[in-house]
Design a protein around this motif. Sequence first.
Motif, mmCIF file in Angstrom:
data_model
loop_
_atom_site.group_PDB
_atom_site.id
_atom_site.type_symbol
_atom_site.label_atom_id
_atom_site.label_comp_id
_atom_site.label_asym_id
_atom_site.label_seq_id
_atom_site.Cartn_x
_atom_site.Cartn_y
_atom_site.Cartn_z
ATOM 1 N N PHE A 12 13.849 75.314 107.068
ATOM 2 C CA PHE A 12 14.751 75.145 106.044
ATOM 3 C C PHE A 12 14.392 74.700 104.794
ATOM 4 O O PHE A 12 13.671 73.817 104.605
ATOM 5 C CB PHE A 12 16.203 74.539 106.496
ATOM 6 N N GLN A 13 14.882 75.624 103.931
ATOM 7 C CA GLN A 13 14.398 74.584 101.889
ATOM 8 C C GLN A 13 16.027 74.373 101.667
ATOM 9 O O GLN A 13 17.208 75.377 101.613
ATOM 10 C CB GLN A 13 13.772 75.856 101.558
ATOM 11 N N LYS A 14 16.651 73.844 101.156
ATOM 12 C CA LYS A 14 17.940 73.362 100.432
ATOM 13 C C LYS A 14 17.420 72.887 98.786
ATOM 14 O O LYS A 14 16.570 73.078 98.568
ATOM 15 C CB LYS A 14 18.027 71.845 101.031
ATOM 16 N N GLU A 69 23.362 71.530 111.553
ATOM 17 C CA GLU A 69 24.617 72.081 111.301
ATOM 18 C C GLU A 69 25.341 72.068 110.345
ATOM 19 O O GLU A 69 26.418 72.665 110.214
ATOM 20 C CB GLU A 69 25.713 70.737 112.582
ATOM 21 N N CYS A 70 24.831 71.205 109.525
ATOM 22 C CA CYS A 70 25.310 71.593 108.170
ATOM 23 C C CYS A 70 24.832 72.542 106.979
ATOM 24 O O CYS A 70 24.880 72.511 106.194
ATOM 25 C CB CYS A 70 24.989 70.231 107.361
ATOM 26 N N ILE A 71 23.796 73.427 107.490
ATOM 27 C CA ILE A 71 23.294 74.406 107.313
ATOM 28 C C ILE A 71 24.011 75.492 106.262
ATOM 29 O O ILE A 71 24.351 76.078 108.023
ATOM 30 C CB ILE A 71 22.149 74.889 107.688
ATOM 31 N N VAL A 90 26.264 82.821 109.306
ATOM 32 C CA VAL A 90 26.012 81.522 110.302
ATOM 33 C C VAL A 90 26.809 81.642 111.777
ATOM 34 O O VAL A 90 28.351 81.722 110.990
ATOM 35 C CB VAL A 90 25.674 79.963 109.589
ATOM 36 N N ASP A 91 26.516 81.840 113.006
ATOM 37 C CA ASP A 91 27.183 82.065 113.613
ATOM 38 C C ASP A 91 27.039 80.169 114.908
ATOM 39 O O ASP A 91 25.166 80.531 115.116
ATOM 40 C CB ASP A 91 26.749 83.266 114.297
ATOM 41 N N ILE A 100 22.563 77.269 117.104
ATOM 42 C CA ILE A 100 23.157 78.003 116.029
ATOM 43 C C ILE A 100 21.831 79.519 115.113
ATOM 44 O O ILE A 100 20.867 78.883 115.602
ATOM 45 C CB ILE A 100 23.142 77.561 114.957
ATOM 46 N N LYS A 101 22.823 80.617 115.527
ATOM 47 C CA LYS A 101 21.900 81.429 115.081
ATOM 48 C C LYS A 101 22.250 81.997 113.264
ATOM 49 O O LYS A 101 23.027 81.785 113.069
ATOM 50 C CB LYS A 101 22.599 82.555 115.689
ATOM 51 N N PHE A 102 21.125 82.314 112.609
ATOM 52 C CA PHE A 102 21.368 82.456 111.919
ATOM 53 C C PHE A 102 20.880 83.471 111.280
ATOM 54 O O PHE A 102 19.275 84.282 111.417
ATOM 55 C CB PHE A 102 20.162 81.463 110.541
ATOM 56 N N LYS A 103 21.419 84.588 110.243
ATOM 57 C CA LYS A 103 21.184 86.357 110.487
ATOM 58 C C LYS A 103 20.911 86.115 108.809
ATOM 59 O O LYS A 103 21.597 85.655 107.985
ATOM 60 C CB LYS A 103 22.758 86.983 110.403
#
Length: 118
Positions: A12-14, A69-71, A90-91, A100-103
């Motif tokens: 994950f990149q911010k 949780e904060c993404i 985000v699901d 957590i599922k990221f589409k």
Amino acid sequence: MKISRLSEKVIFQKGSAHEDEYGNHVMGYDDYFSCSCTVSSQVGDEKEDAVTMDEEIISFTVRYSSETECISGKEYRIIFRGKYYNIVSVDYQGYRKKSIKFKCKHWSLEDSHAESSS
């Protein structure tokens, strides 16, 4: 969620603003968090109204943690197997704090040039 299904790695990149050597503010991304995930993909399915045949929609399911949780889709993106993916949704899987599922949608440099020229 079974550990054996978490067989792939994602980063994950911010997004953040940086100054270049001339003092200009430019948008860039820094690595935020790396973890294992389960991957499921969908290419141009009729179920999705906004998906065309050349768009790749992929979902990454990760364990729930304080880091994940904060993404959100506004500030973050995902790197998977050297490709970049923008987070579409985000699901939180019923808010059970297990996964957590990221589409996501595949992003490439050609996509950004097509958007800027239109």
